[in-house]
Each structure stands twice: as structure tokens, then as C-alpha cells.
Design a protein around this motif. Structure first.
Motif, PDB file in Angstrom:
ATOM      1  N   ILE A 144       2.229   1.853  -3.392  1.00 48.30           N
ATOM      2  CA  ILE A 144       1.214   2.380  -4.309  1.00 48.30           C
ATOM      3  C   ILE A 144       1.032   3.876  -4.037  1.00 48.30           C
ATOM      4  O   ILE A 144       1.007   4.696  -4.961  1.00 48.30           O
ATOM      5  CB  ILE A 144      -0.129   1.625  -4.144  1.00 48.30           C
ATOM      6  CG1 ILE A 144       0.051   0.157  -4.540  1.00 48.30           C
ATOM      7  CG2 ILE A 144      -1.221   2.276  -4.986  1.00 48.30           C
ATOM      8  CD1 ILE A 144      -1.162  -0.708  -4.290  1.00 48.30           C
ATOM      9  N   PHE A 146      -6.474  -4.908  -4.497  1.00 45.70           N
ATOM     10  CA  PHE A 146      -5.556  -5.000  -3.366  1.00 45.70           C
ATOM     11  C   PHE A 146      -5.874  -3.936  -2.331  1.00 45.70           C
ATOM     12  O   PHE A 146      -5.957  -4.206  -1.131  1.00 45.70           O
ATOM     13  CB  PHE A 146      -4.109  -4.860  -3.838  1.00 45.70           C
ATOM     14  CG  PHE A 146      -3.144  -4.789  -2.703  1.00 45.70           C
ATOM     15  CD1 PHE A 146      -2.689  -5.956  -2.102  1.00 45.70           C
ATOM     16  CD2 PHE A 146      -2.739  -3.571  -2.189  1.00 45.70           C
ATOM     17  CE1 PHE A 146      -1.835  -5.889  -1.029  1.00 45.70           C
ATOM     18  CE2 PHE A 146      -1.881  -3.500  -1.116  1.00 45.70           C
ATOM     19  CZ  PHE A 146      -1.436  -4.658  -0.539  1.00 45.70           C
ATOM     20  N   PHE A 204      -7.964  10.995   7.688  1.00 46.01           N
ATOM     21  CA  PHE A 204      -6.957   9.953   7.492  1.00 46.01           C
ATOM     22  C   PHE A 204      -6.640   9.193   8.766  1.00 46.01           C
ATOM     23  O   PHE A 204      -6.091   8.113   8.731  1.00 46.01           O
ATOM     24  CB  PHE A 204      -5.674  10.552   6.917  1.00 46.01           C
ATOM     25  CG  PHE A 204      -5.878  11.177   5.582  1.00 46.01           C
ATOM     26  CD1 PHE A 204      -6.487  10.463   4.565  1.00 46.01           C
ATOM     27  CD2 PHE A 204      -5.495  12.474   5.341  1.00 46.01           C
ATOM     28  CE1 PHE A 204      -6.694  11.028   3.321  1.00 46.01           C
ATOM     29  CE2 PHE A 204      -5.698  13.054   4.106  1.00 46.01           C
ATOM     30  CZ  PHE A 204      -6.306  12.333   3.096  1.00 46.01           C
ATOM     31  N   PRO A 234      -5.473  -3.161  10.152  1.00 42.73           N
ATOM     32  CA  PRO A 234      -5.965  -2.526  11.369  1.00 42.73           C
ATOM     33  C   PRO A 234      -6.018  -1.021  11.169  1.00 42.73           C
ATOM     34  O   PRO A 234      -5.258  -0.462  10.400  1.00 42.73           O
ATOM     35  CB  PRO A 234      -4.909  -2.897  12.408  1.00 42.73           C
ATOM     36  CG  PRO A 234      -3.683  -3.183  11.626  1.00 42.73           C
ATOM     37  CD  PRO A 234      -4.131  -3.711  10.311  1.00 42.73           C
ATOM     38  N   PRO A 273      -6.615   2.956   7.517  1.00 40.44           N
ATOM     39  CA  PRO A 273      -5.368   2.226   7.775  1.00 40.44           C
ATOM     40  C   PRO A 273      -4.172   3.052   7.327  1.00 40.44           C
ATOM     41  O   PRO A 273      -4.315   4.016   6.578  1.00 40.44           O
ATOM     42  CB  PRO A 273      -5.489   0.983   6.900  1.00 40.44           C
ATOM     43  CG  PRO A 273      -6.918   0.849   6.602  1.00 40.44           C
ATOM     44  CD  PRO A 273      -7.500   2.221   6.633  1.00 40.44           C
ATOM     45  N   ARG A 274      -2.998   2.644   7.770  1.00 38.83           N
ATOM     46  CA  ARG A 274      -1.782   3.376   7.454  1.00 38.83           C
ATOM     47  C   ARG A 274      -1.552   3.480   5.953  1.00 38.83           C
ATOM     48  O   ARG A 274      -1.908   2.581   5.211  1.00 38.83           O
ATOM     49  CB  ARG A 274      -0.590   2.667   8.087  1.00 38.83           C
ATOM     50  CG  ARG A 274      -0.031   3.459   9.262  1.00 38.83           C
ATOM     51  CD  ARG A 274       0.634   2.530  10.194  1.00 38.83           C
ATOM     52  NE  ARG A 274       2.003   2.239   9.747  1.00 38.83           N
ATOM     53  CZ  ARG A 274       2.747   1.317  10.346  1.00 38.83           C
ATOM     54  NH1 ARG A 274       2.265   0.619  11.327  1.00 38.83           N
ATOM     55  NH2 ARG A 274       3.973   1.109   9.943  1.00 38.83           N
ATOM     56  N   TYR A 275      -0.941   4.540   5.531  1.00 34.69           N
ATOM     57  CA  TYR A 275      -0.507   4.805   4.159  1.00 34.69           C
ATOM     58  C   TYR A 275      -1.656   5.102   3.207  1.00 34.69           C
ATOM     59  O   TYR A 275      -1.429   5.387   2.050  1.00 34.69           O
ATOM     60  CB  TYR A 275       0.328   3.642   3.581  1.00 34.69           C
ATOM     61  CG  TYR A 275       1.451   3.232   4.473  1.00 34.69           C
ATOM     62  CD1 TYR A 275       2.270   4.198   5.061  1.00 34.69           C
ATOM     63  CD2 TYR A 275       1.697   1.909   4.760  1.00 34.69           C
ATOM     64  CE1 TYR A 275       3.299   3.845   5.894  1.00 34.69           C
ATOM     65  CE2 TYR A 275       2.731   1.539   5.598  1.00 34.69           C
ATOM     66  CZ  TYR A 275       3.533   2.496   6.160  1.00 34.69           C
ATOM     67  OH  TYR A 275       4.552   2.142   6.984  1.00 34.69           O
ATOM     68  N   PHE A 276      -2.913   5.022   3.679  1.00 31.37           N
ATOM     69  CA  PHE A 276      -4.000   5.355   2.768  1.00 31.37           C
ATOM     70  C   PHE A 276      -4.077   6.858   2.543  1.00 31.37           C
ATOM     71  O   PHE A 276      -4.696   7.308   1.591  1.00 31.37           O
ATOM     72  CB  PHE A 276      -5.334   4.795   3.282  1.00 31.37           C
ATOM     73  CG  PHE A 276      -5.608   3.415   2.763  1.00 31.37           C
ATOM     74  CD1 PHE A 276      -6.369   3.225   1.624  1.00 31.37           C
ATOM     75  CD2 PHE A 276      -5.054   2.309   3.392  1.00 31.37           C
ATOM     76  CE1 PHE A 276      -6.570   1.963   1.115  1.00 31.37           C
ATOM     77  CE2 PHE A 276      -5.260   1.042   2.886  1.00 31.37           C
ATOM     78  CZ  PHE A 276      -6.022   0.856   1.745  1.00 31.37           C
ATOM     79  N   VAL A 299      -2.243   7.298  -0.607  1.00 30.53           N
ATOM     80  CA  VAL A 299      -3.000   6.699  -1.711  1.00 30.53           C
ATOM     81  C   VAL A 299      -4.123   7.642  -2.127  1.00 30.53           C
ATOM     82  O   VAL A 299      -4.316   7.926  -3.317  1.00 30.53           O
ATOM     83  CB  VAL A 299      -3.579   5.327  -1.302  1.00 30.53           C
ATOM     84  CG1 VAL A 299      -4.514   4.809  -2.380  1.00 30.53           C
ATOM     85  CG2 VAL A 299      -2.459   4.331  -1.040  1.00 30.53           C
ATOM     86  N   ALA A 307      -5.504   2.882  11.718  1.00 34.59           N
ATOM     87  CA  ALA A 307      -4.307   3.594  12.173  1.00 34.59           C
ATOM     88  C   ALA A 307      -4.417   4.006  13.630  1.00 34.59           C
ATOM     89  O   ALA A 307      -3.473   3.880  14.399  1.00 34.59           O
ATOM     90  CB  ALA A 307      -4.073   4.814  11.298  1.00 34.59           C
ATOM     91  N   GLN A 323       9.454   3.952   5.783  1.00 39.39           N
ATOM     92  CA  GLN A 323       8.227   3.179   5.978  1.00 39.39           C
ATOM     93  C   GLN A 323       8.541   1.701   6.128  1.00 39.39           C
ATOM     94  O   GLN A 323       7.939   1.000   6.926  1.00 39.39           O
ATOM     95  CB  GLN A 323       7.280   3.401   4.796  1.00 39.39           C
ATOM     96  CG  GLN A 323       6.678   4.792   4.843  1.00 39.39           C
ATOM     97  CD  GLN A 323       5.716   5.052   3.712  1.00 39.39           C
ATOM     98  OE1 GLN A 323       5.691   4.334   2.737  1.00 39.39           O
ATOM     99  NE2 GLN A 323       4.937   6.099   3.866  1.00 39.39           N
ATOM    100  N   GLN A 362       3.156   5.993  -2.663  1.00 45.87           N
ATOM    101  CA  GLN A 362       4.335   6.721  -3.133  1.00 45.87           C
ATOM    102  C   GLN A 362       4.333   6.824  -4.657  1.00 45.87           C
ATOM    103  O   GLN A 362       4.639   7.863  -5.220  1.00 45.87           O
ATOM    104  CB  GLN A 362       5.607   6.002  -2.677  1.00 45.87           C
ATOM    105  CG  GLN A 362       5.873   6.114  -1.188  1.00 45.87           C
ATOM    106  CD  GLN A 362       6.229   7.534  -0.821  1.00 45.87           C
ATOM    107  OE1 GLN A 362       7.165   8.113  -1.341  1.00 45.87           O
ATOM    108  NE2 GLN A 362       5.448   8.115   0.061  1.00 45.87           N
ATOM    109  N   THR A 381       0.844  -1.201   0.000  1.00 41.32           N
ATOM    110  CA  THR A 381       0.000   0.000   0.000  1.00 41.32           C
ATOM    111  C   THR A 381       0.877   1.248   0.000  1.00 41.32           C
ATOM    112  O   THR A 381       0.614   2.207  -0.730  1.00 41.32           O
ATOM    113  CB  THR A 381      -0.886   0.019   1.258  1.00 41.32           C
ATOM    114  OG1 THR A 381      -1.457  -1.259   1.427  1.00 41.32           O
ATOM    115  CG2 THR A 381      -1.969   1.061   1.130  1.00 41.32           C
ATOM    116  N   SER A 382       1.908   1.214   0.829  1.00 46.43           N
ATOM    117  CA  SER A 382       2.803   2.366   0.900  1.00 46.43           C
ATOM    118  C   SER A 382       3.441   2.641  -0.459  1.00 46.43           C
ATOM    119  O   SER A 382       3.535   3.791  -0.895  1.00 46.43           O
ATOM    120  CB  SER A 382       3.861   2.096   1.971  1.00 46.43           C
ATOM    121  OG  SER A 382       5.085   2.641   1.612  1.00 46.43           O
TER     122      SER A 382
END
Lengths: 300, 336
Positions: free
Chosen positions: A8, B14, A123, B23, A127-130, A133, B25, B93, A10, A5-6
């Protein structure tokens, strides 16, 4: 999972840079070095503005305008000053370093604790990194649609013709100088915008953050073209975005495989070189034939 | 076109799955302070550079001192961005994702970590010159967040005193730094203030990269009595050029970092980079055992030692006061 995800996110953020360079590198047909200066310029303006209390949206727009101003200067140097494009770009890039240091009042300005696009409340529940995105995806979709629409207009068509054939464009009454200036301003405006967003995502602006970014932009363009083959103009824009994501995947794989990070630059250079040579290799090794017939059939 | 649609659908699919499965954040829990198992520590370094490499070695030594050894109860994930900032985010990250404690070496690396890691993952700074003005901690005495560590402010007063003792009649001091180097700039200005307070004249010169050094330095040495080289990556790596230019007109260069004295600096009072890393390593171990970074003040490594280069002394016919020579041979280093 998280890291994909991260990557994507980036990839979507950096895709802006690919799209910007596509305008000059592919449509106008020259490599514009200005981007290594306007990228940190956009970042510097935005981050400084945010720390002075300007809202992130206005600050980001200022970053876009700053980048566009840089491109405008390159354009004027090239068309009116008759300086070769490579040199004009390098001159503006070099000058930008001093400008950036003046704007930031130092070589590094931090955004920690400041309000940015990425610190917005929505945000926190995702979830993280969204965050990257959504911000990267939203921006890139909006920008790509605007560019696609622009290229459909009379002005946009004239812009394309300028890149294809200057002589013909002039004979059609198109002012090619103005088109080049327009293209450079627009492209570098987008580069400034990319700098503005990436600085907010990274949490700081640094005078040296532009080093090597032209490789990233070229990588997205070339990987996109190699992977997705023959496409229409609008599809090629999308291919650049996907190319940028694939480039981040490649970096992720290289890091995950545990390569020494000392070799990272060499590895990305090799990947790019292979991508660039692929059409030639394909021809030489008759890979097309193999692919079309299917490997098993060819074996017989 | 088909390939493209397939790729886009794969990515969207995905992301959709991740959105549901991952989960949230805000509800992520703290994974620090594991008791007996292998501790994962991530180290992110900005670039390969003698001073930064020494900090890195120090961190490992500090962790070891506190009973954390690689191969036994410690796993270190080390990434080096090679000066390419576009990779910092991906790298930080990556580390934030698998390590329970992160160490940042050099300001941009630390900033990238601070931005990528969840607020529950502790971050230890190793040798960041100004953690508070870089926005990494609220204040050095009360960090107030998940970040603390060691700060490496140069002992500029001590360094000036040394220069003044060696060259008591010098009036103008040239200071040269790279305009885009955060550390160099901070250090140069701090030193210039000390010089001014003492009633002498600081003259600042900047280079945009090491290619300018020869020319700017030539200009500088014609206008000053001695030269100060701050903690600056560019100047440090081209120290030999600077020394050549200065020694041509019989002017000494007083550097500020350990590695710059053997490269031709005359003398300096330096803080050990390795020591700074070691203290950071010790702090990291303590944080892993449960110490709260929010209330764990940033440690400023202040004590240093004299380093003297005898070769330069002979070349420039400069005498260094006996007291300093003695201090250097007892607690510091004398290069013969």
C-alpha cells in the motif's frame, strides 16, 4: 500483513507518477516519454542536495522544479520547435541521462545515514512501512486536491478543452501551445517529485532508475479505469491512485506465488495487455449481460 | 463509485488493524542465530549477468562450505530484479520480512536491502566495489552497523603491470566505460590514475549504452596503442564488438573480468567472482552463528590469477613474457 502494508505504501508513493502521467496521457491525450528522464532527474537533484546538507523539504521542492524544467523543454520543443511529441520526449529523456550524471557526479549517490523524510523521528514509533504509507498518502492526497482544484479554475478548464479538441480550443481564444507547455511542465514536475520521494524511500538515486517507469504509470491509470468503471474527472484521479495500489498488490501476489523473477516483466506486460483488452473482451463475450443478470439466472 | 468506496474502506480498515496489531518498529527483536532449525537467507541480485551470476553461485558454495546446505538446514529465497530498479524496494521488503540474513549482489540491490531491512537484520554484501563510498558501511575496516561483506575492487595495478609487460612500447591506453555504470566508472578512473602514475597517457572514452560502442570504439582505436576494458556491465556484454573494432587495427584489448577474456580479450589478471561470492557466503554463515557485522571488517578479495587467450595472441602476433605464460598455465587459465 506487513507486506500488504508495504505494498500500500509503495502504491501510494508510485501513484504520484500515475497522476502526473494522467495529466498528459489522458487529459492532453499524448504519451510523454520525458518522464523516464525527469524521474531520475528529480531523484538526482534531491539526493545530491540532501547530501550537500540542504533540508529534505527544500531538496524535494528542488526535485519538483527540476522535473518541471525538463517538461518545459519538451513543451518548447513540441510547440515552438514543431518536433513530434514522442520524439521531443525521447530527446529530453536522453539528454537527462547526461544531466543526471553531471548533477550526481557519478551514476549512484547513496542517502544512507542522511536526514530524509523517511528518517523522521515520528516514524520510529510506528510499525514498519507506515512511513511510506503516511508520506505517500499525505503527498498524494495533497497533490490530488490541488490538481482537482486547478482543473476547476478557468485555466484548468482551458487545459482540459485543449486536450479534448485543439481546434475548438483555439476558436475559443485559448492559446493551446501555452496550455501544452503548462501541462508538460506540471506533469513532469510531479514526476520529479515522485522521483524525489522514491529516491528517499529507496535510500539512493541511480542514473538507471527511470528505466521502465512509464509502464508503472500507465498500469496505474489503466488498472484504475478498468476496475472502477465510469467515473467523473475527480473520481478518475482517485481511481489512478487505487490502480497504483492494485498494481503493487499484483506484483506482491506474483512474488508470493514464487514465480521466477525473470518472468516478472512478462507477467506485468500480460496483466496490462489483459486490462487494455478488457473492454473489448467484455463486449465480445457479452460479460456485461452476464454480470447484470447474475450468473445463476444466466445459467437457467 | 460504490466499488471505489468499498476498496478505500477496505484499505483504511486494513491499515487501522495493522497499526494496532503490528509490533512497533523500535521494539522489534532480533531473530538471528537460530540454533538447529532451517536458516532463511534472502539473496537479492540486481540483474542477470555472467559476473553477478557467478557471485551468486559462490555465495551458495560458501554457505555450503560452512555446513549450510539447501534442502537440509538452509532455505534460500532468491530474487532477481532484472535491472528494473522500481521493483527493488518491493523485493527487498519481501526478503527483509521473512529472512534472518540478507545478501545483496550489486550496489543498488545492496542499498535497497540496507534501506528496507530493520537495523537488526544482518546484510552481507557480495562483490560491491566501493562499500564505503556507496554509503553502505562506515568504513571497510569497521563497518559499524548491520552490514558487512566482500568488496571486489579490481586489481588495477596488477592489470596495468601485465599490460605494460606485454606491450612495453605502448604509450597511450584507451579506457572505455558506460557513463551510467557505477562499477565501470570507479574502475576506469582507478585504472587511469595508475596509468598516469606510471608516466603513460590514459585516454578515457564513455558510451551511454552499448549501441554507441561501435562508433566510440572506432574513434578510440585510432588514437591509442592498446585498450583496457573495465568492470562494466555494458562493455562486458558487448565485449565482442569492442574486440572486433580493436583487432581490425591490430590493437589488443585487456579486460578486467573473467568472462571477458574468452570473449576476445588478450590477457588479464582477474579476481574470481565466484571466489568473492564464496567468501561472502562464508562470512554470512559466521554472522548467522553470532559474529557481529559491526566489527567484522569488509573482506577485500585481492589474490587473483592470470588468464591468457592464445587465439588472440596468434591473431595479433603478440608475444607474452614467458614468466607470465608460466604463471598462467600453472595457477591461472590459458584459453587455446
Amino acid at each position: 500483513m506487513n507486506l500488504i502494508t508495504s505494498s500500500i505504501g509503495q502504491g501510494l508513493l508510485w501513484a504520484l507518477l500515475g497522476i502526473a502521467l494522467f495529466l498528459t496521457f489522458r487529459i492532453l491525450n499524448f504519451a510523454d516519454m520525458t518522464v523516464e528522464g525527469t524521474f531520475p532527474l528529480g531523484a538526482a537533484i534531491t539526493v545530491t542536495a540532501i547530501t550537500k546538507g540542504v533540508s529534505p523539504l527544500v531538496a524535494t521542492l528542488l526535485g519538483f522544479l527540476g522535473g518541471a524544467a525538463g517538461g518545459l523543454i519538451t513543451g518548447l520543443l513540441y510547440t515552438k520547435g514543431k518536433i513530434p511529441i514522442l520524439l521531443a520526449g525521447i530527446l529530453v529523456m536522453t539528454g537527462c541521462l547526461s544531466v543526471n550524471l553531471r548533477i550526481m557526479g557519478g551514476s549512484n549517490v547513496s542517502l544512507l545515514g542522511q536526514k530524509t523524510f523517511f528518517s523522521a523521528k515520528i516514524f520510529q514509533s510506528l510499525p514498519r512501512y507506515f512511513d511510506s504509507v503516511l508520506i505517500g498518502g499525505g503527498t498524494i492526497i495533497l497533490i490530488t486536491i490541488l490538481i482537482a482544484l486547478f482543473l476547476e479554475t478557468d485555466l484548468g478548464q482551458a487545459f482540459i478543452v485543449t486536450g479534448d479538441n485543439q481546434m475548438m480550443a483555439r476558436s475559443l481564444g485559448i492559446n493551446t501551445d501555452n496550455m501544452t507547455i503548462l501541462g508538460l511542465s506540471l506533469s513532469n514536475g510531479l514526476v520529479g517529485l515522485a522521483g524525489a520521494l522514491i529516491a528517499q524511500s529507496n535510500g539512493y538515486a541511480d542514473a538507471n532508475m527511470g528505466i521502465g517507469i512509464i509502464v508503472i504509470a500507465l498500469a496505474s491509470i489503466i488498472i484504475g479505469e478498468v476496475v472502477f468503471g465510469y467515473l467523473t474527472l475527480n473520481q478518475r484521479l482517485i481511481a489512478v491512485i487505487l490502480g497504483s495500489i492494485i498494481y503493487r498488490f499484483v506484483l506482491l501476489i506474483v512474488l508470493q506465488l514464487g514465480f521466477s523473477t525473470n518472468d516478472l516483466n512478462l507477467i506485468s506486460a500480460i496483466i496490462l495487455a489483459v486490462c487494455l483488452m478488457l473492454p473489448t473482451l467484455r463486449h465480445a463475450l457479452k460479460l456485461d449481460g452476464i454480470l447484470r443478470k447474475g450468473v445463476s439466472q444466466y445459467g437457467k | 463509485m460504490k466499488r471505489m468506496l468499498a476498496f478505500i474502506s477496505a484499505i483504511l480498515l486494513f491499515l487501522g488493524v495493522d497499526l494496532v496489531v503490528a509490533p512497533k518498529a523500535a521494539s522489534q527483536t532480533n531473530q538471528t542465530a537460530p540454533k538447529t532449525e532451517v536458516v532463511h537467507v534472502g539473496i537479492l541480485q540486481m540483474m542477470t549477468h555472467p559476473a553477478l551470476d557467478q557471485i551468486h553461485q559462490g555465495v551458495v558454495a560458501g554457505l555450503k562450505e560452512e555446513g549450510l546446505t539447501t534442502g537440509k538446514n538452509l532455505k534460500i529465497d532468491f530474487l532477481n530484479a532484472q535491472g528494473d530498479q522500481s521493483n527493488l524496494k518491493t523485493m527487498s521488503q519481501q526478503l527483509a520480512n521473512k529472512d534472518s540474513l540478507l545478501v545483496g549482489i550489486a550496489t543498488p540491490a545492496a542499498q535497497a536491502l540496507a534501506n528496507s531491512a530493520p537495523k537488526t537484520t544482518p546484510i552481507i554484501l557480495a562483490g560491491i566495489s566501493t562499500p564505503a563510498t556507496s554509503g553502505l558501511v562506515k568504513s571497510e575496516a569497521h563497518p559499524g552497523g548491520n552490514i558487512t561483506g566482500t568488496s571486489g575492487l579490481n586489481p588495477v595495478t596488477k592489470q596495468f603491470e601485465l599490460m605494460h609487460a606485454v606491450m612495453p612500447h605502448a604509450k597511450k591506453i584507451g579506457i572505455i566505460y558506460t557513463s551510467s555504470d557505477h562499477g565501470g566508472q570507479t574502475n576506469a578512473h582507478a585504472f587511469a590514475r595508475v596509468v598516469k602514475q606510471a608516466g603513460l597517457i590514459p585516454k578515457l572514452y564513455t558510451i551511454s549504452n552499448t549501441n554507441d560502442l561501435q562508433q566510440v570504439a572506432s574513434q578510440m582505436v585510432s588514437q591509442v596503442d592498446m585498450v583496457y576494458a573495465p568492470q562494466d556491465n555494458g562493455v562486458a556484454s558487448a565485449m565482442k564488438t569492442l574486440v572486433n573494432v580493436a583487432n581490425n587495427v591490430n590493437i589488443p584489448v585487456f579486460p578486467c573480468a573473467e568472462t571477458m577474456v574468452p570473449d576476445g580479450g588478450l590477457a588479464s589478471y582477474v579476481i574470481s567472482q565466484k571466489e568473492m561470492g564464496r567468501v561472502a557466503g562464508v562470512m554470512a554463515a559466521k554472522v548467522l552463528r553470532g559474529k557481529n557485522p559491526a566489527t567484522y571488517p569488509v573482506a577485500t578479495v585481492k589474490s587473483g590469477y592470470y588468464m591468457i587467450n592464445k587465439k588472440e595472441m596468434r591473431k595479433l602476433h603478440i608475444k607474452i613474457p614467458a614468466a607470465i605464460m608460466r604463471a598462467a598455465s600453472q595457477h591461472g587459465k590459458v584459453i587455446k
